[in-house]
Design a protein around this motif. Structure first.
Motif, PDB file in Angstrom:
ATOM      1  N   SER A 188       0.850  -1.191   0.000  1.00  0.00           N
ATOM      2  CA  SER A 188       0.000   0.000   0.000  1.00  0.00           C
ATOM      3  C   SER A 188       0.884   1.239   0.000  1.00  0.00           C
ATOM      4  O   SER A 188       1.945   1.253   0.631  1.00  0.00           O
ATOM      5  CB  SER A 188      -0.922   0.027   1.224  1.00  0.00           C
ATOM      6  OG  SER A 188      -1.766   1.173   1.201  1.00  0.00           O
ATOM      7  N   LEU A 189       0.449   2.245  -0.729  1.00  0.00           N
ATOM      8  CA  LEU A 189       1.105   3.553  -0.737  1.00  0.00           C
ATOM      9  C   LEU A 189       0.002   4.586  -0.733  1.00  0.00           C
ATOM     10  O   LEU A 189      -0.875   4.566  -1.597  1.00  0.00           O
ATOM     11  CB  LEU A 189       1.984   3.709  -1.980  1.00  0.00           C
ATOM     12  CG  LEU A 189       2.667   5.072  -2.169  1.00  0.00           C
ATOM     13  CD1 LEU A 189       3.739   5.296  -1.105  1.00  0.00           C
ATOM     14  CD2 LEU A 189       3.282   5.174  -3.575  1.00  0.00           C
ATOM     15  N   TRP A 190       0.047   5.491   0.237  1.00  0.00           N
ATOM     16  CA  TRP A 190      -1.066   6.429   0.360  1.00  0.00           C
ATOM     17  C   TRP A 190      -0.623   7.748   0.966  1.00  0.00           C
ATOM     18  O   TRP A 190       0.423   7.848   1.600  1.00  0.00           O
ATOM     19  CB  TRP A 190      -2.195   5.818   1.188  1.00  0.00           C
ATOM     20  CG  TRP A 190      -1.994   5.770   2.676  1.00  0.00           C
ATOM     21  CD1 TRP A 190      -2.493   6.648   3.611  1.00  0.00           C
ATOM     22  CD2 TRP A 190      -1.243   4.803   3.437  1.00  0.00           C
ATOM     23  NE1 TRP A 190      -2.106   6.273   4.874  1.00  0.00           N
ATOM     24  CE2 TRP A 190      -1.347   5.159   4.802  1.00  0.00           C
ATOM     25  CE3 TRP A 190      -0.491   3.670   3.088  1.00  0.00           C
ATOM     26  CZ2 TRP A 190      -0.726   4.422   5.815  1.00  0.00           C
ATOM     27  CZ3 TRP A 190       0.128   2.937   4.099  1.00  0.00           C
ATOM     28  CH2 TRP A 190       0.001   3.312   5.435  1.00  0.00           C
ATOM     29  N   ILE A 191      -1.442   8.765   0.729  1.00  0.00           N
ATOM     30  CA  ILE A 191      -1.292  10.087   1.351  1.00  0.00           C
ATOM     31  C   ILE A 191      -2.329  10.199   2.451  1.00  0.00           C
ATOM     32  O   ILE A 191      -3.475   9.797   2.274  1.00  0.00           O
ATOM     33  CB  ILE A 191      -1.506  11.210   0.314  1.00  0.00           C
ATOM     34  CG1 ILE A 191      -0.427  11.176  -0.768  1.00  0.00           C
ATOM     35  CG2 ILE A 191      -1.524  12.580   0.989  1.00  0.00           C
ATOM     36  CD1 ILE A 191      -0.722  12.116  -1.920  1.00  0.00           C
ATOM     37  N   ASP A 234       2.174  14.024   4.290  1.00  0.00           N
ATOM     38  CA  ASP A 234       2.343  12.739   4.980  1.00  0.00           C
ATOM     39  C   ASP A 234       2.097  11.586   4.016  1.00  0.00           C
ATOM     40  O   ASP A 234       1.044  11.491   3.387  1.00  0.00           O
ATOM     41  CB  ASP A 234       1.379  12.646   6.165  1.00  0.00           C
ATOM     42  CG  ASP A 234       1.702  13.680   7.233  1.00  0.00           C
ATOM     43  OD1 ASP A 234       2.879  13.805   7.577  1.00  0.00           O
ATOM     44  OD2 ASP A 234       0.768  14.349   7.717  1.00  0.00           O
ATOM     45  N   ILE A 235       3.081  10.693   3.927  1.00  0.00           N
ATOM     46  CA  ILE A 235       3.026   9.551   3.012  1.00  0.00           C
ATOM     47  C   ILE A 235       3.225   8.277   3.819  1.00  0.00           C
ATOM     48  O   ILE A 235       4.187   8.163   4.590  1.00  0.00           O
ATOM     49  CB  ILE A 235       4.129   9.658   1.939  1.00  0.00           C
ATOM     50  CG1 ILE A 235       3.985  10.970   1.166  1.00  0.00           C
ATOM     51  CG2 ILE A 235       4.088   8.456   1.005  1.00  0.00           C
ATOM     52  CD1 ILE A 235       5.222  11.350   0.387  1.00  0.00           C
ATOM     53  N   GLY A 236       2.332   7.320   3.657  1.00  0.00           N
ATOM     54  CA  GLY A 236       2.468   6.025   4.310  1.00  0.00           C
ATOM     55  C   GLY A 236       2.688   4.932   3.288  1.00  0.00           C
ATOM     56  O   GLY A 236       2.158   4.994   2.180  1.00  0.00           O
ATOM     57  N   THR A 257      -6.285   7.701  12.755  1.00  0.00           N
ATOM     58  CA  THR A 257      -6.273   8.979  12.051  1.00  0.00           C
ATOM     59  C   THR A 257      -5.670   8.840  10.662  1.00  0.00           C
ATOM     60  O   THR A 257      -6.176   9.395   9.685  1.00  0.00           O
ATOM     61  CB  THR A 257      -5.476  10.020  12.857  1.00  0.00           C
ATOM     62  OG1 THR A 257      -6.083  10.192  14.145  1.00  0.00           O
ATOM     63  CG2 THR A 257      -5.447  11.360  12.145  1.00  0.00           C
ATOM     64  N   ALA A 258      -4.577   8.058  10.568  1.00  0.00           N
ATOM     65  CA  ALA A 258      -3.851   7.923   9.300  1.00  0.00           C
ATOM     66  C   ALA A 258      -4.629   7.136   8.261  1.00  0.00           C
ATOM     67  O   ALA A 258      -4.315   7.203   7.066  1.00  0.00           O
ATOM     68  CB  ALA A 258      -2.503   7.255   9.546  1.00  0.00           C
ATOM     69  N   THR A 259      -5.645   6.388   8.680  1.00  0.00           N
ATOM     70  CA  THR A 259      -6.434   5.593   7.727  1.00  0.00           C
ATOM     71  C   THR A 259      -7.851   6.130   7.545  1.00  0.00           C
ATOM     72  O   THR A 259      -8.632   5.547   6.789  1.00  0.00           O
ATOM     73  CB  THR A 259      -6.518   4.125   8.197  1.00  0.00           C
ATOM     74  OG1 THR A 259      -7.087   4.075   9.514  1.00  0.00           O
ATOM     75  CG2 THR A 259      -5.140   3.487   8.222  1.00  0.00           C
ATOM     76  N   LEU A 260      -8.168   7.222   8.204  1.00  0.00           N
ATOM     77  CA  LEU A 260      -9.532   7.751   8.125  1.00  0.00           C
ATOM     78  C   LEU A 260      -9.801   8.403   6.778  1.00  0.00           C
ATOM     79  O   LEU A 260     -10.757   8.076   6.078  1.00  0.00           O
ATOM     80  CB  LEU A 260      -9.770   8.760   9.261  1.00  0.00           C
ATOM     81  CG  LEU A 260     -11.158   9.370   9.325  1.00  0.00           C
ATOM     82  CD1 LEU A 260     -12.216   8.305   9.554  1.00  0.00           C
ATOM     83  CD2 LEU A 260     -11.221  10.418  10.452  1.00  0.00           C
ATOM     84  N   ASP A 261      -8.962   9.376   6.409  1.00  0.00           N
ATOM     85  CA  ASP A 261      -9.088  10.057   5.124  1.00  0.00           C
ATOM     86  C   ASP A 261      -7.786   9.837   4.367  1.00  0.00           C
ATOM     87  O   ASP A 261      -6.769  10.447   4.691  1.00  0.00           O
ATOM     88  CB  ASP A 261      -9.337  11.552   5.311  1.00  0.00           C
ATOM     89  CG  ASP A 261     -10.662  11.828   6.006  1.00  0.00           C
ATOM     90  OD1 ASP A 261     -11.694  11.451   5.453  1.00  0.00           O
ATOM     91  OD2 ASP A 261     -10.640  12.422   7.098  1.00  0.00           O
ATOM     92  N   VAL A 262      -7.804   8.976   3.378  1.00  0.00           N
ATOM     93  CA  VAL A 262      -6.574   8.651   2.659  1.00  0.00           C
ATOM     94  C   VAL A 262      -6.772   8.810   1.159  1.00  0.00           C
ATOM     95  O   VAL A 262      -7.893   8.718   0.643  1.00  0.00           O
ATOM     96  CB  VAL A 262      -6.096   7.207   2.964  1.00  0.00           C
ATOM     97  CG1 VAL A 262      -5.834   7.029   4.448  1.00  0.00           C
ATOM     98  CG2 VAL A 262      -7.101   6.171   2.471  1.00  0.00           C
ATOM     99  N   VAL A 263      -5.676   9.070   0.474  1.00  0.00           N
ATOM    100  CA  VAL A 263      -5.638   9.039  -0.986  1.00  0.00           C
ATOM    101  C   VAL A 263      -4.701   7.900  -1.352  1.00  0.00           C
ATOM    102  O   VAL A 263      -3.484   8.003  -1.190  1.00  0.00           O
ATOM    103  CB  VAL A 263      -5.127  10.366  -1.569  1.00  0.00           C
ATOM    104  CG1 VAL A 263      -5.050  10.282  -3.101  1.00  0.00           C
ATOM    105  CG2 VAL A 263      -6.022  11.527  -1.139  1.00  0.00           C
TER     106      VAL A 263
END
Length: 211
Positions: free
Chosen positions: A111-114, A130-132, A185-191
């Motif tokens: 997975s790669l997300w903002i 912020d990038i995960g 928080t990091a998975t609530l609103d992601v792109v």
């Protein structure tokens, strides 16, 4: 006469209203502008009043069905439209640079997300981007290093500050099990830019192993 841009772009609501009208390219109601921009009803109203006075926005119709559009005949319309195009293109380039930041190792990403303020559309001038990313443990450190290195040039050129956080599957399972506040928080609103949504990765992994 001397500084019309002060009156056109000098207020946040003016900038936001004008952005939606330029990007749409046609006529919009006040409620449409409100939904697209995230402004309050009063913010839209005040923005429209100011922009109409400047002549950069024209309105038509009755009070109940009033529509507003960007005035392409205004003497500053080409330059203002170009500003909004450049703004949109810059963000598109930022997203694409992140999407491709793993380079030849992209297939190793789970997975790669903002996430964070940029994903929520609440970022300001000082906000980090912020990038995960999630990868198997043996590949994680190499992927994080590659993403950070590959983002150096576009970050400098496009003017953003990437904050890269890497997680392996054990990290993700632990964070989800403990209902970690940062994880929630990091998975609530992601792109999502590659792979699965971050909260779905452990589930899919278990399905793969035990399904």
């Amino acid at each position: 006469m001397r500084n019309p841009l002060t009156h056109i772009l000098g207020v946040d609501s003016n900038v936001a209203v004008l952005r939606e009208l330029v990007r749409h390219g046609g006529a919009l109601s006040a409620s449409d502008i409100q939904g697209r921009s995230g402004l309050s009803r009063s913010g839209v109203r005040l923005g429209l009043i100011s922009l109409e006075k400047s002549g950069i926005v024209v309105s038509e119709g009755s009070l109940a069905t009033r529509l507003h559009r960007f005035n392409t005949a205004h003497f500053l319309s080409p330059q203002i439209a170009a500003l909004y195009v450049a703004e949109k293109d810059r963000f598109t380039d930022i997203v694409e640079s992140i999407r491709n930041s793993a380079g030849t190792q992209r297939s190793l990403l789970r997975s790669l997300w903002i996430y964070g303020s940029v994903a929520r559309k609440e970022d300001g001038p000082e906000s980090d981007l912020d990038i995960g990313l999630i990868a198997d443990k043996e590949y994680l450190s190499g992927l994080v290093e590659a993403v950070r290195e590959n983002l150096r040039e576009p970050a400098a050129r496009l003017g953003f500050l990437p904050n890269v956080v890497g997680l392996d599957l054990e990290d993700v399972s632990r964070l989800a099990r403990d209902a970690d506040p940062w994880w929630l928080t990091a998975t609530l609103d992601v792109v999502v830019l590659a792979g699965d949504r971050p909260e779905e990765v452990p589930v899919r992994d278990r399905s793969h192993n035990y399904g």
